[in-house]
Design a protein around this motif. Structure first.
Motif, PDB file in Angstrom:
ATOM      1  N   GLU A 111       0.824  -1.212   0.000  1.00 23.34           N
ATOM      2  CA  GLU A 111       0.000   0.000   0.000  1.00 23.34           C
ATOM      3  C   GLU A 111       0.857   1.260   0.000  1.00 23.34           C
ATOM      4  N   VAL A 112       1.900   1.319   0.812  1.00 24.05           N
ATOM      5  CA  VAL A 112       2.726   2.531   0.847  1.00 24.05           C
ATOM      6  C   VAL A 112       3.524   2.663  -0.447  1.00 24.05           C
ATOM      7  N   ARG A 113       3.952   1.545  -1.010  1.00 25.01           N
ATOM      8  CA  ARG A 113       4.688   1.605  -2.276  1.00 25.01           C
ATOM      9  C   ARG A 113       3.779   2.089  -3.409  1.00 25.01           C
ATOM     10  N   ARG A 114       2.548   1.595  -3.415  1.00 22.52           N
ATOM     11  CA  ARG A 114       1.599   2.042  -4.448  1.00 22.52           C
ATOM     12  C   ARG A 114       1.365   3.545  -4.356  1.00 22.52           C
ATOM     13  N   SER A 137       7.325   9.073   7.959  1.00 17.62           N
ATOM     14  CA  SER A 137       8.340   9.452   6.979  1.00 17.62           C
ATOM     15  C   SER A 137       9.348   8.338   6.737  1.00 17.62           C
ATOM     16  N   LEU A 138       9.532   7.451   7.710  1.00 19.31           N
ATOM     17  CA  LEU A 138      10.444   6.321   7.497  1.00 19.31           C
ATOM     18  C   LEU A 138       9.828   5.323   6.502  1.00 19.31           C
ATOM     19  N   ALA A 139       8.521   5.083   6.643  1.00 21.15           N
ATOM     20  CA  ALA A 139       7.839   4.226   5.666  1.00 21.15           C
ATOM     21  C   ALA A 139       7.876   4.871   4.287  1.00 21.15           C
ATOM     22  N   LEU A 140       7.772   6.188   4.244  1.00 20.60           N
ATOM     23  CA  LEU A 140       7.833   6.919   2.976  1.00 20.60           C
ATOM     24  C   LEU A 140       9.211   6.783   2.344  1.00 20.60           C
ATOM     25  N   ALA A 141      10.260   6.893   3.158  1.00 21.24           N
ATOM     26  CA  ALA A 141      11.622   6.759   2.647  1.00 21.24           C
ATOM     27  C   ALA A 141      11.860   5.362   2.087  1.00 21.24           C
ATOM     28  N   ALA A 142      11.389   4.349   2.815  1.00 19.60           N
ATOM     29  CA  ALA A 142      11.575   2.975   2.347  1.00 19.60           C
ATOM     30  C   ALA A 142      10.809   2.732   1.047  1.00 19.60           C
ATOM     31  N   ALA A 143       9.615   3.301   0.949  1.00 17.58           N
ATOM     32  CA  ALA A 143       8.819   3.135  -0.274  1.00 17.58           C
ATOM     33  C   ALA A 143       9.484   3.827  -1.450  1.00 17.58           C
ATOM     34  N   LEU A 144      10.019   5.035  -1.222  1.00 20.71           N
ATOM     35  CA  LEU A 144      10.712   5.739  -2.298  1.00 20.71           C
ATOM     36  C   LEU A 144      11.952   4.961  -2.738  1.00 20.71           C
ATOM     37  N   ALA A 145      12.686   4.396  -1.773  1.00 20.66           N
ATOM     38  CA  ALA A 145      13.885   3.620  -2.115  1.00 20.66           C
ATOM     39  C   ALA A 145      13.538   2.434  -3.009  1.00 20.66           C
ATOM     40  N   PHE A 146      12.359   1.861  -2.817  1.00 21.97           N
ATOM     41  CA  PHE A 146      11.922   0.743  -3.646  1.00 21.97           C
ATOM     42  C   PHE A 146      11.425   1.215  -5.010  1.00 21.97           C
ATOM     43  N   VAL A 147      10.621   2.282  -5.007  1.00 22.82           N
ATOM     44  CA  VAL A 147       9.943   2.727  -6.230  1.00 22.82           C
ATOM     45  C   VAL A 147      10.884   3.463  -7.184  1.00 22.82           C
ATOM     46  N   ALA A 148      11.757   4.335  -6.650  1.00 21.05           N
ATOM     47  CA  ALA A 148      12.551   5.228  -7.498  1.00 21.05           C
ATOM     48  C   ALA A 148      13.345   4.492  -8.581  1.00 21.05           C
ATOM     49  N   PRO A 149      14.175   3.516  -8.256  1.00 25.36           N
ATOM     50  CA  PRO A 149      14.965   2.870  -9.322  1.00 25.36           C
ATOM     51  C   PRO A 149      14.089   2.140 -10.330  1.00 25.36           C
ATOM     52  N   ARG A 150      12.961   1.636  -9.913  1.00 20.69           N
ATOM     53  CA  ARG A 150      12.062   0.926 -10.817  1.00 20.69           C
ATOM     54  C   ARG A 150      11.299   1.888 -11.718  1.00 20.69           C
ATOM     55  N   ALA A 151      11.223   3.162 -11.301  1.00 21.33           N
ATOM     56  CA  ALA A 151      10.550   4.178 -12.108  1.00 21.33           C
ATOM     57  C   ALA A 151      11.548   5.023 -12.896  1.00 21.33           C
ATOM     58  N   GLY A 152      12.820   4.649 -12.849  1.00 21.54           N
ATOM     59  CA  GLY A 152      13.844   5.412 -13.561  1.00 21.54           C
ATOM     60  C   GLY A 152      14.161   6.739 -12.913  1.00 21.54           C
ATOM     61  N   LEU A 153      13.972   6.827 -11.599  1.00 23.70           N
ATOM     62  CA  LEU A 153      14.215   8.060 -10.863  1.00 23.70           C
ATOM     63  C   LEU A 153      15.359   7.873  -9.872  1.00 23.70           C
ATOM     64  N   ARG A 154      15.878   8.987  -9.394  1.00 25.99           N
ATOM     65  CA  ARG A 154      16.866   8.964  -8.318  1.00 25.99           C
ATOM     66  C   ARG A 154      16.173   9.355  -7.020  1.00 25.99           C
ATOM     67  N   GLY A 155      16.381   8.585  -5.988  1.00 25.09           N
ATOM     68  CA  GLY A 155      15.764   8.858  -4.697  1.00 25.09           C
ATOM     69  C   GLY A 155      16.785   9.343  -3.692  1.00 25.09           C
ATOM     70  N   GLY A 156      16.491  10.451  -3.026  1.00 30.10           N
ATOM     71  CA  GLY A 156      17.372  10.991  -1.997  1.00 30.10           C
ATOM     72  C   GLY A 156      16.584  11.320  -0.742  1.00 30.10           C
ATOM     73  N   LEU A 157      17.296  11.741   0.289  1.00 29.85           N
ATOM     74  CA  LEU A 157      16.658  12.013   1.590  1.00 29.85           C
ATOM     75  C   LEU A 157      17.286  13.230   2.241  1.00 29.85           C
ATOM     76  N   VAL A 158      16.441  14.021   2.895  1.00 32.30           N
ATOM     77  CA  VAL A 158      16.919  15.104   3.754  1.00 32.30           C
ATOM     78  C   VAL A 158      16.175  15.004   5.077  1.00 32.30           C
ATOM     79  N   THR A 159      16.883  15.296   6.148  1.00 31.00           N
ATOM     80  CA  THR A 159      16.271  15.327   7.474  1.00 31.00           C
ATOM     81  C   THR A 159      16.628  16.650   8.134  1.00 31.00           C
ATOM     82  N   VAL A 160      15.661  17.250   8.801  1.00 33.66           N
ATOM     83  CA  VAL A 160      15.857  18.567   9.391  1.00 33.66           C
ATOM     84  C   VAL A 160      16.124  18.432  10.883  1.00 33.66           C
TER      85      VAL A 160
END
Length: 338
Positions: free
Chosen positions: A9-12, A37-60
């Motif tokens: 669900e979070v990956r979708r 936001s941790l679930a979001l980061a993990a989902a982006l890490a999975f989705v980004a390379p499969r979508a041809g994107l680069r995934g990065g992270l910033v924390t404040v």
């Protein structure tokens, strides 16, 4: 065997949120280390390379509690394990204007804006959930807000995207557990000095107890419906704004006006519904130089009275040094008094 349903669900949600981002672009996730936001980061890490994107992270790192720098460094470490690159800590200084919550929010978004520009990010993902949306609606309802304000947080606002507005906080926590991630529990999330914490820990549970389950979902649905209505009214008002501009013959009778002045034909506004007319007046005031952030409903109401309750009253002073006045059947919004 596929991933657990909560993980799927979070990956979708993330996959749908970045579906229009150009291939090869950088997408950043703003991650505090909490479950959302941790679930979001993990989902982006999975989705980004499969979508041809680069995934990065910033924390404040707001620097508001002991150990915040250590926690921020831990988030960056986890980002590396997830394969998110770049991963950075953004250290900010939080002021005091408007209270601690508002000041921290301003500092956080300023840092995120700077990082997105510097790194060339096409989008920044935020971890707000359905529960956050429900809390936002309740807070704004208590302030007597209008339909635009009750529409809550937008799924897309400029570079910012909120993939989880249809996903509950319980789902993100379960996704982290399924993925073996250990979220950080921010002590501020249990501090009853903050209004949002009281809404989360006291008000929403009380509503659920008295009215039955599903209150958060209903409030989030209200936000979505209000946003649809507000978008339609704003589009109508924008068209009306163009149509009620005073023509050149009327404007010539007024003589020279300060640069940037807006002149509206009062007769042309006569048939507009109240909701549209007041949006037109707000639009005109901001176009003339009034401060959008400081321009409140009471200011717009006073301008509206110059249109529909004209009794020869004096003009209206607005934030930003703009004044609204009525002359020759027109409403003039200008810096200073014409």
């Amino acid at each position: 065997m596929g991933p657990r349903p909560v993980v799927a669900e979070v990956r979708r949600a993330v996959r749908e949120a970045v579906g229009d981002v150009p291939a090869g672009a950088l997408v950043l996730v703003a991650c505090s280390g909490g479950a959302d936001s941790l679930a979001l980061a993990a989902a982006l890490a999975f989705v980004a390379p499969r979508a041809g994107l680069r995934g990065g992270l910033v924390t404040v790192d707001h620097g508001l509690q002991e150990g915040s720098a250590r926690q921020a460094a831990e988030v960056v470490r986890v980002a590396g394990e997830l394969g998110l690159e770049p991963a950075e800590v953004l250290t900010v200084t939080v002021g005091r204007d408007g209270g601690p919550e508002a000041a921290a929010r301003r500092a956080r978004y300023a840092a995120l804006d700077e990082a997105a520009e510097r790194l060339g990010a096409a989008a920044v993902l935020l971890g707000h959930t359905l529960d956050d949306q429900a809390e936002t609606v309740l807070l704004r309802l208590a302030r007597g807000s209008g339909v635009r304000s009750l529409s809550g947080m937008a799924e897309v606002a400029g570079r910012y995207r909120r993939p989880f507005l249809g996903i509950t906080r319980a789902t993100t926590a379960a996704a982290c557990e399924a993925l073996g991630l250990r979220p950080w529990e921010d002590p501020h999330n249990a501090d009853a000095r903050y209004t949002r914490v009281r809404v989360r820990s006291r008000l929403l549970p009380a509503l659920e107890e008295e009215l039955g389950p599903g209150v958060a979902e209903a409030l989030a649905r209200t936000a979505r419906l209000c946003r649809e209505d507000a978008d339609a009214l704003d589009a109508w008002a924008e068209s009306a704004y163009q149509n009620v501009q005073a023509d050149s013959a009327i404007s010539e009778k007024l003589g020279p006006l300060p640069e940037g002045s807006v002149v509206l034909d009062i007769a042309a506004m006569g048939d507009l519904p109240v909701a549209v007319r007041r949006r037109v007046l707000r639009r005109a005031a901001v176009a003339a130089g009034a401060s959008a952030g400081a321009l409140g409903a009471s200011h717009v109401l006073q301008i509206d009275r110059l249109v529909v309750e004209w009794r020869g009253q004096r003009g209206v002073d607005l934030p930003g040094g703009v004044a609204a006045s009525r002359r020759y059947g027109t409403l003039i919004l200008a810096r200073g008094r014409p």
